[in-house]
Scaffold this motif. Structure first.
Motif, PDB file in Angstrom:
ATOM      1  N   VAL A 163       0.846  -1.182   0.000  1.00  0.00           N
ATOM      2  CA  VAL A 163       0.000   0.000   0.000  1.00  0.00           C
ATOM      3  C   VAL A 163       0.887   1.240   0.000  1.00  0.00           C
ATOM      4  CG1 VAL A 163      -1.914  -1.198   1.105  1.00  0.00           C
ATOM      5  CG2 VAL A 163      -0.224  -0.003   2.529  1.00  0.00           C
ATOM      6  N   ALA A 164       0.269   2.389  -0.124  1.00  0.00           N
ATOM      7  CA  ALA A 164       1.012   3.649  -0.204  1.00  0.00           C
ATOM      8  C   ALA A 164       0.944   4.405   1.115  1.00  0.00           C
ATOM      9  CB  ALA A 164       0.438   4.520  -1.317  1.00  0.00           C
ATOM     10  N   GLU A 165       2.116   4.862   1.541  1.00  0.00           N
ATOM     11  CA  GLU A 165       2.163   5.858   2.606  1.00  0.00           C
ATOM     12  C   GLU A 165       2.784   7.109   1.961  1.00  0.00           C
ATOM     13  OE1 GLU A 165       3.531   6.055   7.239  1.00  0.00           O
ATOM     14  OE2 GLU A 165       5.123   5.807   5.755  1.00  0.00           O
ATOM     15  N   LEU A 166       1.972   7.791   1.168  1.00  0.00           N
ATOM     16  CA  LEU A 166       2.480   8.973   0.479  1.00  0.00           C
ATOM     17  C   LEU A 166       2.904  10.031   1.483  1.00  0.00           C
ATOM     18  CD1 LEU A 166       0.065   9.627  -2.527  1.00  0.00           C
ATOM     19  CD2 LEU A 166       2.368   8.650  -2.601  1.00  0.00           C
ATOM     20  N   ASP A 167       4.057  10.615   1.237  1.00  0.00           N
ATOM     21  CA  ASP A 167       4.518  11.767   2.010  1.00  0.00           C
ATOM     22  C   ASP A 167       4.363  12.975   1.095  1.00  0.00           C
ATOM     23  OD1 ASP A 167       6.411  13.868   2.901  1.00  0.00           O
ATOM     24  OD2 ASP A 167       6.949  12.380   4.429  1.00  0.00           O
ATOM     25  N   VAL A 168       3.401  13.840   1.426  1.00  0.00           N
ATOM     26  CA  VAL A 168       3.008  14.885   0.481  1.00  0.00           C
ATOM     27  C   VAL A 168       4.114  15.918   0.255  1.00  0.00           C
ATOM     28  CG1 VAL A 168       0.562  14.525   0.957  1.00  0.00           C
ATOM     29  CG2 VAL A 168       1.807  16.273   2.245  1.00  0.00           C
ATOM     30  N   PHE A 169       4.915  16.207   1.292  1.00  0.00           N
ATOM     31  CA  PHE A 169       6.033  17.132   1.109  1.00  0.00           C
ATOM     32  C   PHE A 169       6.996  16.598   0.063  1.00  0.00           C
ATOM     33  CE2 PHE A 169      10.405  18.338   1.771  1.00  0.00           C
ATOM     34  CZ  PHE A 169      10.368  19.699   1.997  1.00  0.00           C
ATOM     35  N   TRP A 170       7.361  15.323   0.194  1.00  0.00           N
ATOM     36  CA  TRP A 170       8.364  14.754  -0.690  1.00  0.00           C
ATOM     37  C   TRP A 170       7.838  14.543  -2.096  1.00  0.00           C
ATOM     38  CZ3 TRP A 170      13.001  15.685   0.533  1.00  0.00           C
ATOM     39  CH2 TRP A 170      13.449  15.624   1.862  1.00  0.00           C
ATOM     40  N   VAL A 171       6.525  14.303  -2.235  1.00  0.00           N
ATOM     41  CA  VAL A 171       5.951  14.258  -3.581  1.00  0.00           C
ATOM     42  C   VAL A 171       6.146  15.611  -4.261  1.00  0.00           C
ATOM     43  CG1 VAL A 171       3.831  14.036  -4.928  1.00  0.00           C
ATOM     44  CG2 VAL A 171       4.244  12.474  -3.019  1.00  0.00           C
ATOM     45  N   GLN A 172       5.807  16.678  -3.532  1.00  0.00           N
ATOM     46  CA  GLN A 172       5.981  18.020  -4.073  1.00  0.00           C
ATOM     47  C   GLN A 172       7.446  18.312  -4.365  1.00  0.00           C
ATOM     48  OE1 GLN A 172       3.598  20.157  -4.805  1.00  0.00           O
ATOM     49  NE2 GLN A 172       4.612  22.143  -5.005  1.00  0.00           N
ATOM     50  N   ARG A 173       8.319  17.946  -3.443  1.00  0.00           N
ATOM     51  CA  ARG A 173       9.752  18.209  -3.609  1.00  0.00           C
ATOM     52  C   ARG A 173      10.317  17.435  -4.796  1.00  0.00           C
ATOM     53  NH1 ARG A 173      13.981  19.567  -4.610  1.00  0.00           N
ATOM     54  NH2 ARG A 173      15.787  20.112  -3.326  1.00  0.00           N
ATOM     55  N   GLY A 174       9.765  16.285  -5.066  1.00  0.00           N
ATOM     56  CA  GLY A 174      10.241  15.476  -6.181  1.00  0.00           C
ATOM     57  C   GLY A 174       9.691  15.907  -7.532  1.00  0.00           C
ATOM     58  N   GLY A 175       8.792  16.892  -7.509  1.00  0.00           N
ATOM     59  CA  GLY A 175       8.233  17.381  -8.756  1.00  0.00           C
ATOM     60  C   GLY A 175       6.927  16.728  -9.153  1.00  0.00           C
ATOM     61  N   GLY A 176       6.337  15.946  -8.240  1.00  0.00           N
ATOM     62  CA  GLY A 176       5.057  15.308  -8.534  1.00  0.00           C
ATOM     63  C   GLY A 176       3.890  16.209  -8.180  1.00  0.00           C
ATOM     64  N   ASP A 177       2.742  15.915  -8.743  1.00  0.00           N
ATOM     65  CA  ASP A 177       1.499  16.604  -8.402  1.00  0.00           C
ATOM     66  C   ASP A 177       0.856  15.842  -7.248  1.00  0.00           C
ATOM     67  OD1 ASP A 177      -1.394  17.117  -8.382  1.00  0.00           O
ATOM     68  OD2 ASP A 177      -1.060  18.252 -10.224  1.00  0.00           O
ATOM     69  N   VAL A 236      -3.125   6.448  -6.283  1.00  0.00           N
ATOM     70  CA  VAL A 236      -3.063   5.301  -5.363  1.00  0.00           C
ATOM     71  C   VAL A 236      -4.378   5.122  -4.602  1.00  0.00           C
ATOM     72  CG1 VAL A 236      -0.563   5.323  -5.139  1.00  0.00           C
ATOM     73  CG2 VAL A 236      -1.927   6.738  -3.594  1.00  0.00           C
ATOM     74  N   LYS A 237      -5.446   5.616  -5.176  1.00  0.00           N
ATOM     75  CA  LYS A 237      -6.772   5.474  -4.570  1.00  0.00           C
ATOM     76  C   LYS A 237      -7.066   4.013  -4.265  1.00  0.00           C
ATOM     77  CE  LYS A 237     -11.645   6.646  -5.364  1.00  0.00           C
ATOM     78  NZ  LYS A 237     -12.593   7.296  -6.304  1.00  0.00           N
ATOM     79  N   GLY A 238      -7.534   3.769  -3.069  1.00  0.00           N
ATOM     80  CA  GLY A 238      -7.881   2.413  -2.670  1.00  0.00           C
ATOM     81  C   GLY A 238      -6.742   1.648  -2.037  1.00  0.00           C
ATOM     82  N   ARG A 239      -5.514   2.210  -2.099  1.00  0.00           N
ATOM     83  CA  ARG A 239      -4.393   1.532  -1.443  1.00  0.00           C
ATOM     84  C   ARG A 239      -3.609   2.512  -0.578  1.00  0.00           C
ATOM     85  NH1 ARG A 239      -0.572  -0.480  -6.501  1.00  0.00           N
ATOM     86  NH2 ARG A 239       0.673  -1.373  -4.799  1.00  0.00           N
ATOM     87  N   THR A 240      -4.356   3.441   0.076  1.00  0.00           N
ATOM     88  CA  THR A 240      -3.729   4.463   0.928  1.00  0.00           C
ATOM     89  C   THR A 240      -4.363   4.465   2.317  1.00  0.00           C
ATOM     90  OG1 THR A 240      -3.518   5.831  -1.063  1.00  0.00           O
ATOM     91  CG2 THR A 240      -3.007   6.880   1.030  1.00  0.00           C
ATOM     92  N   PRO A 241      -4.016   3.505   3.161  1.00  0.00           N
ATOM     93  CA  PRO A 241      -4.594   3.516   4.510  1.00  0.00           C
ATOM     94  C   PRO A 241      -4.008   4.596   5.401  1.00  0.00           C
ATOM     95  CG  PRO A 241      -3.027   1.725   4.295  1.00  0.00           C
ATOM     96  CD  PRO A 241      -3.171   2.324   2.923  1.00  0.00           C
ATOM     97  N   PHE A 242      -2.823   5.132   5.034  1.00  0.00           N
ATOM     98  CA  PHE A 242      -2.228   6.211   5.817  1.00  0.00           C
ATOM     99  C   PHE A 242      -1.466   7.151   4.891  1.00  0.00           C
ATOM    100  CE2 PHE A 242       1.556   3.272   7.324  1.00  0.00           C
ATOM    101  CZ  PHE A 242       1.622   2.685   6.065  1.00  0.00           C
ATOM    102  N   ILE A 243      -1.330   8.393   5.353  1.00  0.00           N
ATOM    103  CA  ILE A 243      -0.668   9.414   4.552  1.00  0.00           C
ATOM    104  C   ILE A 243       0.067  10.353   5.493  1.00  0.00           C
ATOM    105  CG2 ILE A 243      -2.677  10.975   4.587  1.00  0.00           C
ATOM    106  CD1 ILE A 243      -1.998  11.680   1.652  1.00  0.00           C
ATOM    107  N   HIS A 244       1.211  10.876   5.048  1.00  0.00           N
ATOM    108  CA  HIS A 244       1.973  11.831   5.857  1.00  0.00           C
ATOM    109  C   HIS A 244       1.665  13.250   5.430  1.00  0.00           C
ATOM    110  CE1 HIS A 244       5.464   9.220   7.648  1.00  0.00           C
ATOM    111  NE2 HIS A 244       4.280   8.940   8.143  1.00  0.00           N
ATOM    112  N   LEU A 245       1.245  14.053   6.397  1.00  0.00           N
ATOM    113  CA  LEU A 245       0.918  15.450   6.155  1.00  0.00           C
ATOM    114  C   LEU A 245       2.042  16.334   6.678  1.00  0.00           C
ATOM    115  CD1 LEU A 245      -2.830  15.542   7.285  1.00  0.00           C
ATOM    116  CD2 LEU A 245      -1.889  14.886   5.052  1.00  0.00           C
ATOM    117  N   LYS A 246       2.702  17.010   5.778  1.00  0.00           N
ATOM    118  CA  LYS A 246       3.689  18.020   6.151  1.00  0.00           C
ATOM    119  C   LYS A 246       3.680  19.063   5.053  1.00  0.00           C
ATOM    120  CE  LYS A 246       7.059  14.932   6.121  1.00  0.00           C
ATOM    121  NZ  LYS A 246       8.346  14.188   6.046  1.00  0.00           N
TER     122      LYS A 246
END
Length: 257
Positions: A160-174, A182-192
Motif C-alpha cells: 500500500v502507499a504511505e504517500l509523504d506529500v512534502f516529498w511528492v511536491q519536492r520530487g516534482g510530482g502533483d 493510489v486510490k484504494g491503497r492508501t490507509p495512511f498518509i503523511h501530512l507536512k
C-alpha cells in the motif's frame, strides 16, 4: 476526516523519545495538544510492552510504525511479531538505502522483495506500505519513475502507499494527482507542508503555513479510503511540540468534518 484520525509521527519528536521516561513525558504532551494516535518511529530502544503501556496511559492509539528496511525485507517475521506486540497492523518501508536507481538489478530486486514481504504481512492480517521521499521521482532516460514502478509492479494487496506529500511536491510530482493514483491503497498518509525560502530552498513547515492544498489532498485521500492522517515535520524551526500543536490546531480548525 475526523480529528480522531489525525496522528503524529514520532520521528518529529525523536530527540524527546530516546528513553522510557522521556517517551512518557512526550506522550503526555502529545495528548495534551489533542492528538489521540501516534506512529512509532525514531524512538529509543524501549521494549514494546513499555511503549504500549505508556501510550495506553495517555489514551493514545499506536496506528502504525516505521521499521528498518532491511528487517522488513529480510527479517519479515520479526517485524510482524513487533507489530503484533504493539497492537497495530500498519507499517512502512521507510527509505531505499543503498539502492542505485540506474542499476536495473537493484531496482528489480527491491520491488520483488517488497512484494514478497508485503504478501507475508497480508497473510498475518497486516499491511506493508511504501514511504516515499523525493528521489523516487527520479526517471531513468525513457523510463518510469521509481515510485511509478513500485505501484505498477507490486500487488495492491501486498503493498500500500504511505504517500509523504512534502516529498511528492519536492520530487516534482502533483500531490493531488498522486493521491488519486493510489486510490484504494492508501490507509495512511503523511501530512507536512512545503514552502520555499528567499534563497529558493525547499523547507519543511507546519501544516497550513506552506503552499500545499490540504483541502483537496484530504478530500482525495478520504475518497480513497485513507484511515490515518499522520502529521510529520522532519525538522522544526524551534520546539517541535510548538510546531506539532500549530499543525494540529490548523487541521482541527480548517480540515476536519
Amino acid at each position: 476526516m475526523k480529528i480522531s484520525q489525525v496522528a503524529i509521527q514520532l520521528y518529529t519528536l525523536r530527540d524527546f523519545c530516546k528513553t522510557a521516561p522521556e517517551f512518557a513525558a512526550a506522550m503526555k504532551k502529545v495528548r495534551e495538544i489533542g492528538y489521540t494516535a501516534v506512529q512509532i518511529s525514531g524512538v529509543g530502544p524501549i521494549p514494546e510492552t513499555e511503549l504500549v503501556a505508556m501510550c495506553k496511559a495517555e489514551g493514545l492509539t499506536i496506528c502504525a510504525t516505521h521499521e528498518p528496511g532491511v528487517k522488513i525485507l529480510d527479517e519479515t517475521e520479526s517485524v510482524i511479531a513487533r507489530l503484533a506486540a504493539l497492537g497495530t497492523k500498519l507499517t512502512a518501508y521507510p527509505f531505499p538505502a543503498g539502492i542505485d536507481f540506474d542499476n536495473p538489478e537493484h531496482v528489480n530486486t527491491l520491488i520483488k522483495k517488497l512484494d514478497i514481504a508485503g504478501a507475508k504481512f497480508r497473510a498475518a492480517g497486516m499491511k506493508l506500505g511504501y514511504h516515499n521521499h523525493a528521489h523516487e521521482f527520479y526517471r531513468p532516460a525513457g523510463g518510469k519513475t521509481f515510485l511509478e514502478r513500485i505501484y505498477d509492479e507490486t500487488s495492491p494487496e501486498n503493498i500500500v502507499a504511505e504517500l509523504d506529500v512534502f516529498w511528492v511536491q519536492r520530487g516534482g510530482g502533483d500531490v493531488v494527482e498522486w493521491v488519486k493514483r493510489v486510490k484504494g491503497r492508501t490507509p495512511f498518509i503523511h501530512l507536512k507542508d512545503f514552502k520555499v525560502n528567499p534563497s529558493g530552498e525547499a523547507n519543511f513547515c507546519e501544516v497550513g503555513s506552506g503552499t500545499l492544498d490540504f483541502k483537496r489532498i484530504i478530500a482525495e485521500a478520504e475518497a480513497g479510503g485513507c484511515e490515518w492522517f499522520i502529521v510529520e515535520q522532519d525538522t522544526c524551526p524551534g520546539d517541535p511540540f510548538v510546531s506539532i500543536k500549530q499543525s494540529f490546531d490548523y487541521i482541527k480548525a480548517n480540515l476536519v468534518s
